[in-house]
Design an enzyme around this catalytic site. Structure first.
Site, PDB file in Angstrom:
ATOM      1  N   GLU A 274       0.851  -1.195   0.000  1.00  0.00           N
ATOM      2  CA  GLU A 274       0.000   0.000   0.000  1.00  0.00           C
ATOM      3  C   GLU A 274       0.879   1.235   0.000  1.00  0.00           C
ATOM      4  O   GLU A 274       1.927   1.276   0.655  1.00  0.00           O
ATOM      5  CB  GLU A 274      -0.886   0.018   1.248  1.00  0.00           C
ATOM      6  CG  GLU A 274      -1.622   1.350   1.405  1.00  0.00           C
ATOM      7  CD  GLU A 274      -2.902   1.253   2.217  1.00  0.00           C
ATOM      8  OE1 GLU A 274      -2.955   0.422   3.134  1.00  0.00           O
ATOM      9  OE2 GLU A 274      -3.845   2.005   1.904  1.00  0.00           O
ATOM     10  N   CYS A 476      -6.995   1.234   2.378  1.00  0.00           N
ATOM     11  CA  CYS A 476      -7.693   2.527   2.423  1.00  0.00           C
ATOM     12  C   CYS A 476      -7.390   3.339   1.173  1.00  0.00           C
ATOM     13  O   CYS A 476      -8.262   4.046   0.670  1.00  0.00           O
ATOM     14  CB  CYS A 476      -7.267   3.301   3.662  1.00  0.00           C
ATOM     15  SG  CYS A 476      -7.892   2.537   5.162  1.00  0.00           S
ATOM     16  N   ASN A 603     -12.604  -3.252   0.515  1.00  0.00           N
ATOM     17  CA  ASN A 603     -11.548  -3.342   1.517  1.00  0.00           C
ATOM     18  C   ASN A 603     -12.137  -2.992   2.870  1.00  0.00           C
ATOM     19  O   ASN A 603     -12.531  -1.851   3.081  1.00  0.00           O
ATOM     20  CB  ASN A 603     -10.425  -2.361   1.190  1.00  0.00           C
ATOM     21  CG  ASN A 603      -9.405  -2.276   2.311  1.00  0.00           C
ATOM     22  OD1 ASN A 603      -8.674  -3.233   2.573  1.00  0.00           O
ATOM     23  ND2 ASN A 603      -9.371  -1.143   3.002  1.00  0.00           N
ATOM     24  N   GLU A 604     -12.218  -3.948   3.719  1.00  0.00           N
ATOM     25  CA  GLU A 604     -12.728  -3.798   5.092  1.00  0.00           C
ATOM     26  C   GLU A 604     -13.827  -2.730   5.189  1.00  0.00           C
ATOM     27  O   GLU A 604     -13.798  -1.854   6.041  1.00  0.00           O
ATOM     28  CB  GLU A 604     -11.598  -3.534   6.092  1.00  0.00           C
ATOM     29  CG  GLU A 604     -10.734  -2.340   5.883  1.00  0.00           C
ATOM     30  CD  GLU A 604      -9.705  -2.157   7.020  1.00  0.00           C
ATOM     31  OE1 GLU A 604      -9.706  -1.087   7.612  1.00  0.00           O
ATOM     32  OE2 GLU A 604      -8.932  -3.092   7.306  1.00  0.00           O
TER      33      GLU A 604
END
Ligand code: AHR
Length: 877
Positions: A274, A476, A603-604
């Site tokens: 990331e 994120c 994503n989450e």
């Protein structure tokens, strides 16, 4: 009662242990059986008053008489608001709780003082809560103190709220999914039934309910269990001296059971890259110039740094020249800003010190390039040089300034000496107005010699893990801070000038110089499967409020083109060069497909209705268009709770092949949850443990204890390799001085990579993977549970090499002499390579010892205290 006995073996501090056990035991003695049926307990009330209240969390107290109130769990909070950015934006103001249809609990609350939204969540038992929703309203200035009532006659709910102008509005719903348009109502419609009572000596406002005693009992029990889990999670080697004070060295015997062997995933160890902590720009991406395209904008920092603008990292030294930014007729409209030097008297230089200084090596070549044009047609020349603060000019060369049109210029610079304090300097040699853009300095030597490539040492460090896959471009970062900030893969490919950099949600700027082409190329170079992750049509659940942030979601009318972009990605990666996107890949220099097999969607995320609608659309369309792609869904940011449960519900309903789970936990959690996947239903989706790490309280970095806890847990991933398909530690990289998130697997500066002890664990697992798991039975000379659970093992075989690999983790403060019983394995003539890593739990460095010996049928070895041992039986197949 079994639970109580178990508890008494566990807690980690002797005094706390005793006190906790006693309290828990007394509690269960008193109330323990009420949930499962009445009968044994005397004087138990049938029903009591329950009081719900709270700020920043829904809390409860109970009473027999409405006068004396007992706070449950000392103000423990059973629901927290998930709206807004991490931290102070996640507020629950004036929660209002009622029982509605079929006694289902419904709670509404105010989110803040600005938003025209309120929050809702429902529960059948006050313990397990459904997804939160934040309906948008169109009446009033904001939503303050919403209240809710249930109307049996219409079987609907009425929500009434007030606003900053003291006006009143209402809306109705039957299902908390669709609401009627809000209308103005009179103040008398606002029937707030809240009461004020004394809870723990404080006047508290909330709602009064009459509930069966079992409800209070359930809440209390839930609190106690969470307390107990908290104690387990807090277990630390710091207490080992007390916990294992009398423990002597142990013996163990491991008997393999080849007849019970089972196939496991061959993709277990991968990496998750990331762009966090300056992992891309200033990190893995080898570009040495910071803000090369003058596209840093104040919004990258949400206006928190007034020096953060298009001139960031650039400095004009000397007189007679002006340095400004312009955007008329840029190289490319996607990168509109460029620098203008108005030279009245030559002598001043424009310099860039890269990301904390540029680091160069003696005798190595650096490729300078830029787009230049003369704005007044004078042309001329510019000197380009690398200058060390300590050692002076290391190299200098001249480039022509072409007249009128943007022209790419290049020159190769060889550094005369090594230095870490270098700036790139540009010196126009005559008067005139010069425009400059995309000013780049790249080491000539990149990983695998790729143009626009990656920093060698960092890329090698990742490659050395032998990752079976790379998840990118982030968690994120992929789903972004609000819809406008979602990562758009199409903006990350093509000529650099056309790539649209963006605000990085971690508080800086992402140039996208490291874009999808480079990610795919890197995966190919290291033999890892690419696993791009794309937002599920919703931004990060921790997005700032406003601007469509939070879980606003892409408007449904735009989902068609959003989904097409995802389908196009498959064509870009795998399509024939004759196809639209395949051609773009081929033109970028890669006619062969990149062999994309996996795509992560989401994503989450917070698993809301907004998410469900969009995920389902994407999932069905992508599966239809590309059934050959394995789609990875998401199960929220934790190992339990609403998002986890709802994520799994959607995953199971849609038959999503793999679900991505995330958890960052303490070493104690990993030690105490080794059976986490043992319990998983093998008929459902497989798991990708996409982000995990053991970390210490207080944001500390990792140490040997956290690494051993991960190693121990990884034995359970191998054991459950039939249901756990993939796993990746997170985050991977962090630049010193620019670290937003700890811990990370590797830290680095401009010239060095600093490995954490956890890195060696990941590397040993990655390099010693298998495709078959061999169960074994372990006999240990000490049966105490907290001793037993600190010794973990995993045995796999690799059919490609024929090798057998044994991994054993000893998280105990004593040596464990272990015998391996290999009956049933033909290991005659095999050489054994034994790697032992050991250190003290709080050490940041670990010692590695490798030994080679001839295999015997019953090898015996000493597992040092706090160690990881790996045996590779090489059969030379
Ligand atoms: O790994 C760091 C962050 O943790 C990721 O971006 C996100 O998915 C998670 O919250």
């Amino acid at each position: 009662m079994t639970f109580v006995i178990y508890v008494c073996r566990e807690p980690n501090n002797i005094r706390m242990k005793f006190a906790f056990c006693l309290v828990t035991f007394m509690f269960f003695l008193a109330f323990g059986q009420t949930a499962s049926g009445r009968g044994n307990i005397k004087n138990e009330p049938d029903s009591v008053y329950l009081f719900s209240y709270g700020t920043n969390g829904l809390r409860f107290a109970w009473s027999r008489d409405k006068n004396e109130w007992t706070s449950i769990g000392d103000g423990y909070s059973y629901v927290k608001s998930d709206y807004g950015r991490w931290g102070s934006q996640k507020r629950m103001v004036a929660p209002y709780l009622i029982q509605g249809r079929k006694n289902h609990w419904e709670c509404v609350w105010q989110l803040n003082e600005e938003t025209l939204q309120f929050a809702h969540a429902g529960s059948k038992d006050l313990l397990s809560w459904g997804p939160q929703s934040y309906p948008y309203l169109k009446k009033g200035k904001n939503v303050l103190r919403p209240i809710i009532t249930y109307h049996k006659t219409t079987d609907s709910y009425l929500i009434v709220y007030t606003d900053a102008s003291n006006k009143y509005f209402s809306t109705t719903t039957k299902d908390f999914k669709s609401y009627t348009a809000a209308v103005s109502v009179t103040a008398s419609s606002y029937k707030n039934l809240s009461k004020t009572v004394m809870v723990a000596g404080v006047k508290t406002q909330g709602q009064l309910h009459r509930v069966p005693w079992a409800t209070v009992n359930g809440l209390t029990k839930n609190f106690e269990i969470n307390q107990y889990k908290g104690l387990q999670n807090a277990e630390s080697s710091k207490d080992d001296e007390h916990r294992f004070g009398n423990l002597k060295n142990l013996t163990a015997s491991l008997i393999l059971q080849p007849e019970r062997a089972k196939p496991i995933s061959t993709m277990l160890t991968g990496v998750f890259f990331e762009d966090i902590n300056y992992a891309a720009d200033g990190g893995l991406y080898a570009e040495l110039v910071q803000n090369r395209d003058f596209e840093y904008l104040p919004r990258d920092k949400t206006f928190r740094d007034d020096k953060w603008n298009s001139q960031h990292s650039w400095k004009l030294n000397g007189n007679g020249t002006a340095f400004t930014i312009d955007s008329v007729k840029p190289v490319h409209p996607n990168t509109p800003h460029y620098a203008v030097l108005d030279v009245k008297a030559p002598g001043a230089t424009l310099s860039n010190s890269g990301f904390d200084g540029i680091s160069v090596k003696k005798g190595e070549a650096y490729d300078f390039s830029a787009f230049i044009k003369s704005l007044d047609g004078n042309g001329g020349q510019m000197e380009v040089r690398l200058v060390s603060a300590k050692s002076g000019i290391l190299v200098a060369a001249k480039v022509d300034i072409p007249s009128h049109e943007w022209t790419a210029v290049k020159v190769n610079l060889v550094a005369a000496a090594a230095a870490d304090d270098v700036t790139l300097e540009l010196l126009p040699l005559q008067t005139g107005r010069v425009a400059l853009d995309l000013i780049s300095l790249f080491p000539n030597q990149t990983f695998n010699g790729r143009k626009n490539g990656l920093r060698q040492d960092l890329a090698h460090a990742i490659a050395d893990i032998h990752p079976k896959f790379v998840r990118f471009p982030g968690g994120c970062v992929a789903h972004g801070d609000g819809i406008a900030n979602m990562y758009n893969w199409k903006e990350s490919i093509g000529p650099l000038a056309s790539r649209k950099g963006d605000r990085n949600l971690w508080g800086y700027h992402q140039s996208k110089g490291l874009g999808y082409f480079e990610y795919f190329q890197f995966c190919e170079d290291i033999g890892a499967a690419p696993v791009p992750v794309i937002a599920a049509g919703v931004p990060c659940q921790n997005s700032g409020t406003g601007g469509g942030g939070q879980q606003g979601g892409i408007p449904m009318s735009e989902m068609g083109s959003y989904i097409q972009d995802i389908i196009d990605l498959v064509e870009y990666a795998n399509g024939d060069p004759a196809t639209t996107w395949g051609r773009i890949r081929a033109e970028a220099g890669h006619p062969k497909p990149f062999n994309l097999k996996y795509i992560g969607i989401g994503n989450e995320d917070q698993i809301t209705e907004v998410f469900r609608e969009r995920f389902t659309l994407i999932y069905k369309a992508l599966r239809k268009a590309h059934p050959e792609i394995t789609i990875i869904g998401t199960a929220g940011p934790f190992f339990e709770g609403t998002d986890y449960e709802e994520g799994w519900k959607i995953g199971s309903a849609l038959n999503v092949p793999v679900l991505d789970e995330h958890y960052y936990q303490s070493p104690g959690w990993f030690i105490n949850n080794q059976d986490y996947y043992d319990r998983y239903d093998r008929t459902k989706s497989k798991v990708y443990l996409g982000e995990y790490a053991a970390s210490l309280p207080g944001g500390n970095k990792t140490n040997w204890e956290t690494s051993l806890a991960e190693a121990l847990y990884m034995t359970t991933l191998e054991r459950n390799g039939d249901v756990v398909a993939m796993a990746s530690y997170a985050p991977l990289l962090a630049k010193e001085g620019h670290t937003q998130w700890n811990p990370d697997l590797m830290y680095f500066n401009n010239s060095e990579v600093k490995f954490t002890t956890g890195y060696y664990i990941q590397k040993l697992y990655g390099q010693n993977a298998g495709d078959k798991y061999i169960p074994a039975s372990l006999t240990l000379s000490e049966q105490q549970e907290n001793v037993r659970k600190r010794l973990a093992y995993s045995v796999v075989t690799d059919s490609k090499t024929g090798d057998m690999i044994v991994k054993i983790v000893n998280l105990l403060p004593v040596t464990v002499t272990t015998t391996l019983n290999l009956a049933g394995f033909n290991i005659e003539g095999a050489r054994v390579f034994k790697t032992t890593l050991s250190a003290k739990p709080r050490d940041k460095e670990v010692t590695q010892v490798v030994k080679e010996f001839a295999a015997t049928a019953k090898p015996e070895m000493e597992l040092p205290a706090y160690s990881f041992t790996l045996l590779r039986f090489k059969t030379d197949k």
